[in-house]
Design an enzyme around this catalytic site. Structure first.
Site, PDB file in Angstrom:
ATOM      1  N   ASP A  58       2.061  -3.688   5.242  1.00 48.66           N
ATOM      2  CA  ASP A  58       0.901  -2.921   4.799  1.00 48.66           C
ATOM      3  C   ASP A  58       1.027  -1.473   5.282  1.00 48.66           C
ATOM      4  OD1 ASP A  58      -1.615  -2.187   3.898  1.00 48.66           O
ATOM      5  OD2 ASP A  58      -2.653  -3.890   4.794  1.00 48.66           O
ATOM      6  N   ASP A  59       0.866  -0.520   4.363  1.00 46.11           N
ATOM      7  CA  ASP A  59       0.893   0.915   4.716  1.00 46.11           C
ATOM      8  C   ASP A  59       2.184   1.311   5.434  1.00 46.11           C
ATOM      9  OD1 ASP A  59      -1.620   0.942   3.653  1.00 46.11           O
ATOM     10  OD2 ASP A  59      -2.653   1.633   5.458  1.00 46.11           O
ATOM     11  N   LYS A 153      -3.142 -10.944   4.704  1.00 44.68           N
ATOM     12  CA  LYS A 153      -4.150 -10.192   3.951  1.00 44.68           C
ATOM     13  C   LYS A 153      -4.106 -10.550   2.467  1.00 44.68           C
ATOM     14  CE  LYS A 153      -5.052  -5.362   2.668  1.00 44.68           C
ATOM     15  NZ  LYS A 153      -4.750  -3.958   3.036  1.00 44.68           N
ATOM     16  N   HIS A 155      -7.083  -9.725  -0.067  1.00 46.21           N
ATOM     17  CA  HIS A 155      -7.711  -8.545  -0.671  1.00 46.21           C
ATOM     18  C   HIS A 155      -7.807  -8.616  -2.195  1.00 46.21           C
ATOM     19  CE1 HIS A 155      -8.626  -4.096   0.497  1.00 46.21           C
ATOM     20  NE2 HIS A 155      -9.645  -4.717  -0.074  1.00 46.21           N
ATOM     21  N   ASN A 327       2.312  -0.220  -0.151  1.00 51.50           N
ATOM     22  CA  ASN A 327       2.195   1.209  -0.469  1.00 51.50           C
ATOM     23  C   ASN A 327       2.698   1.997   0.728  1.00 51.50           C
ATOM     24  OD1 ASN A 327      -1.125   0.311  -0.145  1.00 51.50           O
ATOM     25  ND2 ASN A 327      -0.283   1.733   1.361  1.00 51.50           N
ATOM     26  N   LYS A 357      -0.002   7.555   0.903  1.00 53.38           N
ATOM     27  CA  LYS A 357      -0.909   6.536   0.383  1.00 53.38           C
ATOM     28  C   LYS A 357      -2.000   7.160  -0.496  1.00 53.38           C
ATOM     29  CE  LYS A 357      -4.093   2.887   1.959  1.00 53.38           C
ATOM     30  NZ  LYS A 357      -4.576   2.097   3.116  1.00 53.38           N
TER      31      LYS A 357
END
Length: 551
Positions: A58-59, A153, A155, A327, A357
């Site tokens: 994530d990120d 996650k 989402h 991302n 992002k």
């Protein structure tokens, strides 16, 4: 002699019957039948089907993987480095969007957000999620005999039929959305720093009154197992260990059962709040803020290494491990954000605003990606094929011998030959959707083809320090040559023959795709309505819905 002739006649008859049957099936089902024949959808022994482990960070920044920037000699991702040495590093791989929900929806459906309906993030109070009309990867693999499990996650909706356990996963353990969308008793590192759930100072009262203020204070961050909340608020500092234990257990159990499996591990790393194994009060012990991110990256890498080790021990030569990101780094988090490497989006940063992002600059969607499958993927190889997270859907289905539903259109491509045979041809055109910065959510206003990339809109993303570049429409579009200018600093001159040729090709293909989507009867629409009662809550009678079923 007579017996021999009878045997020959019988064999010829069987061949004739088989040929007639095959031609009949081909006439009836066309290309789908050929796909099944070529990829072995009729494998009799389920254990012959490959296992799949998809690890989604994530990120994460492209530059966070040591192997992508060996000159830095950071040594923060040794296990991923080893996986790259033993597998394939994909250097031009892109998340399908530059923010959480749209990227994950596209990965699981193989479709752009304008088709699957998910164009921006779902909320804590979302009543729905990824449209139920969408058919996703675990549903199809489960029908084909796979055990399907997810950790981390989601989402994509957490209520009723929208939860993972209702969307094709046999088992689920994780957080229903981002790890900053709820309070915890010992908060991780963030910018701004959020208060703990139980604080009673004026800041918490103000945040409760404002409802958000960058921090969530009314509802504790939940940990969900299958359909039940088992801990609220969860302990961020032990989450990585819980995920690691669950992943290794799932792999071992699947091996013992002799059943092929899909394990989807959607990590909390490297999204804020960061919670590595460091003393909570790092200032008192002399730990620098930048060391927090480094420690988190090492922790993520250790988790990936544990999953790989468990997979190697269980069924090494029959398991594809695919690591990638949802991302790029969240630039406005400053020292708690990752590295975009050389993909700095300088045209934008020189005018103010972010280029990672939520944007369609390379830093927003070019993500570190490694594929590992001993004996099938050649070791220590690199591919610059233009690929997307949407390609995971068709590729895994192809390898499993599963044909996707023919009642819908797809945007991902089957990358099997790129992974296994060194082919370099990826997408001829790849579109990057607006993801929360400039423009309308989901609109396809950035286009990549070969070494060229065109922007029809830019700006409006917050950078470290708070600056936000103004939104700008570009007609004609900005076009960059990424081969000469990976930092996206200087666009081509509009008057040049190179620009004119590329602009015409891109405009024509963009118009074709938008018409294809507009005429697609399988397009879904997501319900983004919210209600406070839709927030996950273990015990509404207690502050922040507190409970602990883990003991």
């Amino acid at each position: 002699m007579v017996t021999a002739n009878v045997d020959i006649v019988a064999s010829v008859h069987l061949i004739y019957v088989f040929t007639v049957c095959r031609l009949s099936m081909l006439a009836r089902f066309g290309p789908q039948f050929l796909h099944i024949v070529r990829h072995g959808a009729n494998v009799k022994n389920p254990s012959e089907k490959p296992n799949f482990i998809v690890i989604l960070a994530d990120d994460i920044g492209w530059g966070d993987l040591d192997s992508n920037q060996p000159e830095e000699k950071a040594n923060l991702t040794p296990y991923l480095n080893l996986m790259a040495e033993q597998g394939l590093r994909l250097t031009d791989f892109h998340s399908p969007a530059s923010t959480c929900s749209p990227s994950r929806a596209a990965i699981l459906t193989g479709r752009y957000g304008l088709r699957n309906g998910v164009t921006h993030n779902f909320a804590v109070g979302s009543v729905a999620g990824l449209p139920l009309s969408e058919v996703i990867l675990p549903q199809l693999l489960r029908k084909a005999g796979y055990y399907t499990a997810m950790i981390g996650k989601w989402h994509l909706g957490h209520n009723g039929l929208y939860s993972p356990i209702k969307r094709g996963f046999d088992y689920y353990l994780g957080i229903p959305y981002s790890n900053d969308m709820g309070c915890t008793d010992i908060p991780g590192y963030n910018l701004p720093q959020c208060p703990p759930c139980d604080s009673s100072g004026p800041q918490v009262i103000r945040l409760k009154r404002s409802g958000h203020g960058g921090c969530y204070s009314k509802v504790g961050l939940p940990l969900i197992e299958n359909s039940s909340i088992v801990e609220q608020p969860l302990d961020l500092w032990t989450l990585a260990d819980q995920y690691k234990s669950a992943a290794t257990r799932i792999i071992q159990n699947a091996r013992e059962q002799g059943q092929p499996y899909l394990l989807y591990v959607a990590l909390a790393h490297m999204h804020v709040p960061l919670s590595p194994h460091l003393p909570p009060d790092f200032s008192a012990t002399g730990v620098r803020p930048d060391e927090v991110y480094a420690a988190s990256l090492r922790e993520m890498d250790d988790l990936v290494g544990a999953v790989k080790s468990a997979s190697d021990d269980a069924d090494k030569n029959n398991t594809l491990v695919w690591f990638t990101g949802d991302n790029g780094p969240w630039e406005q988090k400053c020292q708690f954000a990752g590295s975009v490497g050389p993909f700095k989006g300088k045209w934008q940063t020189s005018r103010g605003g972010g280029s990672a992002k939520r944007t369609t600059w390379e830093g927003g969607h070019r993500v570190p990606t490694v594929a590992y499958w001993p004996g099938r993927i050649p070791a220590n190889t690199t591919s610059s094929a233009l690929l997307s997270g949407m390609d995971i859907f068709p590729t895994l289905l192809s390898l499993a011998g599963v044909t996707p539903p023919s009642d819908r259109r797809y945007d991902g491509i089957d990358a099997t030959n790129i992974l296994l045979n060194g082919e370099q041809n990826g997408h001829e055109f790849l579109f990057h959707p607006n993801s929360g910065a400039a423009g309308k959510f989901g609109d396809l206003q950035t286009v990549r083809t070969g070494k060229h990339k065109a922007f029809y809109i830019t700006g409006a993303a917050e950078a470290c320090g708070g600056a936000t570049g103004r939104q700008q429409l570009h007609d004609p579009p900005l076009i960059f040559d990424l081969q000469r200018d990976e930092a996206e600093e200087t666009p081509l001159e509009v008057e040049t023959p190179e620009y004119q040729a590329v602009a015409e090709r891109i405009a024509r293909r963009r118009e074709e795709l938008l018409w294809d989507i507009a005429s697609d009867e399988s397009v879904s629409t997501a319900d983004y309505s919210t209600d406070e009662s839709a927030a996950p809550c273990c015990d509404p009678s207690l502050p922040v819905c507190r409970c602990d079923m883990l003991g």
